[in-house]
Motif scaffolding. Structure first.
Motif, PDB file in Angstrom:
ATOM      1  N   ALA A  14     -43.862 -28.766 -82.225  1.00 40.11           N
ATOM      2  CA  ALA A  14     -42.560 -28.724 -81.564  1.00 40.11           C
ATOM      3  C   ALA A  14     -42.594 -29.435 -80.213  1.00 40.11           C
ATOM      4  CB  ALA A  14     -42.117 -27.273 -81.389  1.00 40.11           C
ATOM      5  N   LEU A  15     -43.665 -29.281 -79.457  1.00 40.14           N
ATOM      6  CA  LEU A  15     -43.756 -29.928 -78.149  1.00 40.14           C
ATOM      7  C   LEU A  15     -43.734 -31.448 -78.275  1.00 40.14           C
ATOM      8  CD1 LEU A  15     -46.372 -27.675 -76.313  1.00 40.14           C
ATOM      9  CD2 LEU A  15     -44.054 -28.186 -75.512  1.00 40.14           C
ATOM     10  N   PHE A  16     -44.468 -31.969 -79.239  1.00 32.96           N
ATOM     11  CA  PHE A  16     -44.413 -33.407 -79.473  1.00 32.96           C
ATOM     12  C   PHE A  16     -43.013 -33.825 -79.921  1.00 32.96           C
ATOM     13  CE2 PHE A  16     -49.168 -33.287 -80.234  1.00 32.96           C
ATOM     14  CZ  PHE A  16     -49.486 -34.106 -79.164  1.00 32.96           C
ATOM     15  N   ARG A  17     -42.408 -33.009 -80.779  1.00 35.64           N
ATOM     16  CA  ARG A  17     -41.093 -33.338 -81.343  1.00 35.64           C
ATOM     17  C   ARG A  17     -40.022 -33.435 -80.259  1.00 35.64           C
ATOM     18  NH1 ARG A  17     -38.485 -35.514 -85.761  1.00 35.64           N
ATOM     19  NH2 ARG A  17     -36.437 -34.571 -86.044  1.00 35.64           N
ATOM     20  N   VAL A  18     -39.945 -32.456 -79.382  1.00 34.04           N
ATOM     21  CA  VAL A  18     -38.864 -32.445 -78.394  1.00 34.04           C
ATOM     22  C   VAL A  18     -39.025 -33.556 -77.367  1.00 34.04           C
ATOM     23  CG1 VAL A  18     -38.431 -29.975 -78.683  1.00 34.04           C
ATOM     24  CG2 VAL A  18     -40.042 -30.734 -76.915  1.00 34.04           C
TER      25      VAL A  18
ATOM     26  N   LEU B 250     -31.412 -25.224 -73.855  1.00 37.79           N
ATOM     27  CA  LEU B 250     -31.680 -24.349 -74.992  1.00 37.79           C
ATOM     28  C   LEU B 250     -33.028 -24.664 -75.633  1.00 37.79           C
ATOM     29  CD1 LEU B 250     -28.171 -24.023 -76.661  1.00 37.79           C
ATOM     30  CD2 LEU B 250     -29.529 -22.206 -75.616  1.00 37.79           C
ATOM     31  N   ALA B 251     -33.402 -25.948 -75.650  1.00 35.60           N
ATOM     32  CA  ALA B 251     -34.718 -26.295 -76.176  1.00 35.60           C
ATOM     33  C   ALA B 251     -35.803 -25.728 -75.263  1.00 35.60           C
ATOM     34  CB  ALA B 251     -34.859 -27.804 -76.301  1.00 35.60           C
ATOM     35  N   ARG B 252     -35.611 -25.792 -73.965  1.00 35.33           N
ATOM     36  CA  ARG B 252     -36.600 -25.240 -73.040  1.00 35.33           C
ATOM     37  C   ARG B 252     -36.676 -23.722 -73.164  1.00 35.33           C
ATOM     38  NH1 ARG B 252     -36.384 -28.708 -67.364  1.00 35.33           N
ATOM     39  NH2 ARG B 252     -36.694 -30.750 -68.345  1.00 35.33           N
ATOM     40  N   ARG B 253     -35.548 -23.115 -73.453  1.00 38.95           N
ATOM     41  CA  ARG B 253     -35.558 -21.659 -73.673  1.00 38.95           C
ATOM     42  C   ARG B 253     -36.409 -21.311 -74.887  1.00 38.95           C
ATOM     43  NH1 ARG B 253     -35.226 -17.873 -77.602  1.00 38.95           N
ATOM     44  NH2 ARG B 253     -34.694 -15.860 -76.682  1.00 38.95           N
ATOM     45  N   ASP B 254     -36.286 -22.075 -75.964  1.00 34.60           N
ATOM     46  CA  ASP B 254     -37.081 -21.814 -77.165  1.00 34.60           C
ATOM     47  C   ASP B 254     -38.560 -22.099 -76.917  1.00 34.60           C
ATOM     48  OD1 ASP B 254     -34.812 -21.053 -78.472  1.00 34.60           O
ATOM     49  OD2 ASP B 254     -34.598 -22.890 -79.647  1.00 34.60           O
TER      50      ASP B 254
ATOM     51  N   TYR C 290     -42.367 -15.501 -86.401  1.00 30.60           N
ATOM     52  CA  TYR C 290     -41.215 -15.901 -85.599  1.00 30.60           C
ATOM     53  C   TYR C 290     -41.445 -17.274 -84.967  1.00 30.60           C
ATOM     54  CZ  TYR C 290     -37.285 -15.675 -82.380  1.00 30.60           C
ATOM     55  OH  TYR C 290     -36.115 -15.945 -81.707  1.00 30.60           O
ATOM     56  N   CYS C 291     -42.634 -17.501 -84.428  1.00 34.15           N
ATOM     57  CA  CYS C 291     -42.919 -18.775 -83.759  1.00 34.15           C
ATOM     58  C   CYS C 291     -42.857 -19.948 -84.720  1.00 34.15           C
ATOM     59  CB  CYS C 291     -44.291 -18.721 -83.091  1.00 34.15           C
ATOM     60  SG  CYS C 291     -44.358 -17.728 -81.575  1.00 34.15           S
ATOM     61  N   THR C 292     -43.425 -19.798 -85.897  1.00 34.80           N
ATOM     62  CA  THR C 292     -43.398 -20.917 -86.840  1.00 34.80           C
ATOM     63  C   THR C 292     -41.970 -21.195 -87.307  1.00 34.80           C
ATOM     64  OG1 THR C 292     -43.943 -19.385 -88.652  1.00 34.80           O
ATOM     65  CG2 THR C 292     -45.761 -20.606 -87.646  1.00 34.80           C
ATOM     66  N   GLN C 293     -41.180 -20.136 -87.448  1.00 33.31           N
ATOM     67  CA  GLN C 293     -39.782 -20.328 -87.829  1.00 33.31           C
ATOM     68  C   GLN C 293     -39.010 -21.021 -86.712  1.00 33.31           C
ATOM     69  OE1 GLN C 293     -37.618 -16.784 -89.013  1.00 33.31           O
ATOM     70  NE2 GLN C 293     -35.675 -17.705 -88.402  1.00 33.31           N
ATOM     71  N   LEU C 294     -39.219 -20.584 -85.474  1.00 32.79           N
ATOM     72  CA  LEU C 294     -38.504 -21.166 -84.346  1.00 32.79           C
ATOM     73  C   LEU C 294     -38.885 -22.629 -84.150  1.00 32.79           C
ATOM     74  CD1 LEU C 294     -36.546 -20.745 -82.001  1.00 32.79           C
ATOM     75  CD2 LEU C 294     -38.469 -19.916 -80.626  1.00 32.79           C
TER      76      LEU C 294
ATOM     77  N   PHE D 212     -37.144 -28.612 -85.088  1.00 27.90           N
ATOM     78  CA  PHE D 212     -37.206 -29.880 -85.804  1.00 27.90           C
ATOM     79  C   PHE D 212     -35.860 -30.260 -86.405  1.00 27.90           C
ATOM     80  CE2 PHE D 212     -41.626 -29.870 -85.226  1.00 27.90           C
ATOM     81  CZ  PHE D 212     -42.179 -31.035 -85.739  1.00 27.90           C
ATOM     82  N   GLY D 213     -34.948 -29.289 -86.525  1.00 26.90           N
ATOM     83  CA  GLY D 213     -33.702 -29.569 -87.209  1.00 26.90           C
ATOM     84  C   GLY D 213     -33.895 -29.641 -88.710  1.00 26.90           C
ATOM     85  N   GLY D 214     -33.089 -30.454 -89.369  1.00 28.73           N
ATOM     86  CA  GLY D 214     -33.095 -30.500 -90.827  1.00 28.73           C
ATOM     87  C   GLY D 214     -34.435 -30.851 -91.431  1.00 28.73           C
ATOM     88  N   VAL D 215     -35.172 -31.782 -90.818  1.00 27.00           N
ATOM     89  CA  VAL D 215     -36.446 -32.184 -91.409  1.00 27.00           C
ATOM     90  C   VAL D 215     -37.488 -31.072 -91.316  1.00 27.00           C
ATOM     91  CG1 VAL D 215     -36.066 -34.640 -90.996  1.00 27.00           C
ATOM     92  CG2 VAL D 215     -37.261 -33.267 -89.277  1.00 27.00           C
ATOM     93  N   GLY D 216     -37.238 -30.055 -90.485  1.00 26.39           N
ATOM     94  CA  GLY D 216     -38.170 -28.945 -90.394  1.00 26.39           C
ATOM     95  C   GLY D 216     -38.278 -28.160 -91.678  1.00 26.39           C
ATOM     96  N   PHE D 217     -37.274 -28.259 -92.534  1.00 27.40           N
ATOM     97  CA  PHE D 217     -37.255 -27.506 -93.784  1.00 27.40           C
ATOM     98  C   PHE D 217     -37.661 -28.366 -94.982  1.00 27.40           C
ATOM     99  CE2 PHE D 217     -34.520 -25.375 -90.833  1.00 27.40           C
ATOM    100  CZ  PHE D 217     -34.757 -24.026 -91.039  1.00 27.40           C
TER     101      PHE D 217
END
Length: 537
Positions: free
Chosen positions: A294-298, A313-317, A373-377, A382-387
């Protein structure tokens, strides 16, 4: 793999902001092993990451039932890459049995994390542990397991019992020369791969319930070289596809009693404690890998005209990920430290052993919640490609699903927590450790944690047994969170003020029920960590 993962190809030890601080706090002399851990971090983020993904998607274990002559062999065929890597990874089990530290083993397990690879080492380690402590006459088999020449497993689960070991029906009888087992195990990790398994069974004439369970060492081949048991089939699983798991049948299987029959349930629970620590390390390791992705992604992905990282909101997550991982990891390695002190103890156990059990229950249950929870968040970031299964983040989320279930779900951990608190006296050392720590900090958040801890224990003491069970799962979560806050504050001396901030955030969120305060928005050292990855070229 470089096209499906951001974290692939990076050294996962060097990227970790918390592990060095934790090891510096709980493992004296760990710096002497830094080079080895860095090398292992390279493996974890490189070859192991790639092999795990390859096996999951394209090369799952296959059960081969017969050889060319038509003989039953019940052996799994693995990807050559997986088989070779598993044999090399066997070395992570060596340190505790050769004068080293359990921290060494669990730090590598955390860096590896992948359940398909680490599970095989964990179940093998449980067999090594049982031989080392209670059946030293099989030291030759122990060395095979430690060298990667052989693999082990722990087979306890029966279809009618699940986590209720007292419901086991597999029978053990003495034929005048050896023990023989009759029965079946419904969920046997390592089926078809295992050379030596530890198996729970009830000797003839033993009392009903868990006290009648003995522990046996069962080789794949008997003394005459014949197949000693049969693998009925492999299980299809949503996650952890790389571990062959199946149903095993014993029909007069040759077995060797471990230790004393009447103490078997205690030996079994020791190995279960060991597995639960591994489960906690695996949960946090998966959470960390998801955070790295996620850190690389954002940093690389833009939305609404700017990098995701620039959005509040991304920083909050990212803050949520950092707080949960740091807190869960601190609790896990405190439990490892308690195990390090207690593992040589034998039945009947001292209070030190029961305290290690308590910390393990808290860590296992809470890290499983944090990990899923962390892996889901991270997948959501990642958005759509995360799934999409094409990418690594989806597999991490699937793999994390097993951590709340394996080695006993939260309900079992809660019941065992009640037992060690009320019957084994573990409440006293828990109070003795964490009350002074929180009182010494003196912040508003530390007082919040201290109040929650005291109220929870006072309430449990005043409840009838049935009511205490009703509230036990929430009590477990609160005690784990209060301990995590204290442990994060304790890391400030070794890791800097970041840990005091993480402790305050953890307390506000999980004990105060509040949203993270907005000051964290401008604290990249909190949500990215001082050793966070830079944007890849």
């Amino acid at each position: 793999m470089e096209h499906q993962s951001y974290a692939y190809g990076h050294n996962h030890f060097r990227l970790d902001p918390d592990l060095p601080a934790l090891l510096g706090r709980c493992w004296r002399g760990w710096e002497a092993h830094r080079g080895e851990l860095e090398a292992f971090g390279e493996l974890a983020g490189g070859e192991a990451y790639r092999v795990a993904d390859h096996v999951d998607k394209e090369a799952r274990p296959v059960l081969v039932m017969h050889d060319l002559a038509g003989n039953r062999i019940d052996r799994v065929r693995l990807s050559p890459a997986q088989e070779g890597l598993l044999r090399r990874l066997a070395a992570i089990n060596r340190p505790p049995y050769e004068g080293g530290s359990w921290h060494h083993h669990f730090a590598q397990g955390y860096l590896l994390a992948d359940p398909g690879l680490y599970c095989v080492q964990t179940i093998t380690n449980c067999v090594v542990y049982s031989i080392h402590k209670y059946a030293p006459r099989f030291s030759a088999w122990k060395e095979q397991l430690l060298s990667g020449e052989a693999f082990g497993a722990t087979w306890m689960t029966e279809v009618q019992g699940g986590s209720d070991l007292g419901a086991n029906q597999t029978q053990a009888s003495w034929d005048g020369e050896s023990w023989r087992l009759e029965g079946e195990k419904y969920f046997s990790s390592g089926a078809g791969l295992t050379d030596y398994a530890i198996v729970s069974a009830r000797p003839q004439g033993a009392p009903p319930g868990p006290k009648g369970i003995a522990l046996f060492l069962v080789p794949r081949l008997d003394a005459q070289g014949r197949l000693n048991y049969r693998v009925r089939r492999l299980k299809e699983k949503l996650a952890t596809r790389a571990v062959p798991s199946g149903e095993v049948e014993f029909a007069g299987a040759e077995a060797h009693l471990i230790g004393e029959a009447e103490e078997g349930i205690y030996y079994l629970l020791e190995t279960l404690t060991l597995s639960r620590l591994a489960n906690a390390c695996g949960a946090m390791g998966l959470a960390r890998k998801a955070q790295l992705e996620a850190l690389f992604r954002v940093r690389r992905r833009k939305a609404f005209g700017r990098a995701l990282l620039e959005h509040p909101l991304a920083r909050r997550d990212l803050t949520d990920l950092a707080v949960r991982i740091a807190g869960g990891l601190a609790l896990t390695f405190r439990a490892v430290a308690a195990w390090e002190e207690a593992w040589p103890l034998r039945p009947p156990y001292s209070p030190r052993y029961h305290y290690a059990r308590l910390l393990t229950h808290l860590a296992k249950a809470r890290t499983a919640e944090h990990g899923t929870y962390c892996t889901q968040l991270a997948m959501e970031l990642f958005g759509g490609v995360g799934f999409v299964e094409d990418f690594a983040i989806a597999r991490l989320s699937r793999e994390a699903l097993i951590t709340p279930i394996w080695e006993g779900p939260a309900n079992v951990q809660a019941l065992d927590t009640l037992e060690v608190l009320t019957r084994k006296g573990a409440q006293e050392p828990f109070l003795a450790e964490f009350v002074p720590r929180l009182e010494a900090v003196g912040t508003e958040e530390a007082r919040l944690a201290l109040g929650a801890l005291r109220r929870t224990l006072d309430r449990l003491q005043g409840l009838e047994p049935a009511e205490a069970q009703w509230h036990a799962k929430e009590a477990l979560r609160t005690l784990a969170d209060a301990a995590s806050v204290a442990l994060l504050y304790d890391l400030e001396a070794a890791g800097g003020e970041r840990y005091a901030k993480l402790a305050a955030l953890y307390a506000r969120r999980f004990l105060g029920g509040e949203e993270y305060p907005a000051w964290a928005l401008k604290e990249p050292q909190v949500w990215a960590g001082e050793r966070a990855p830079e944007t890849p070229a």
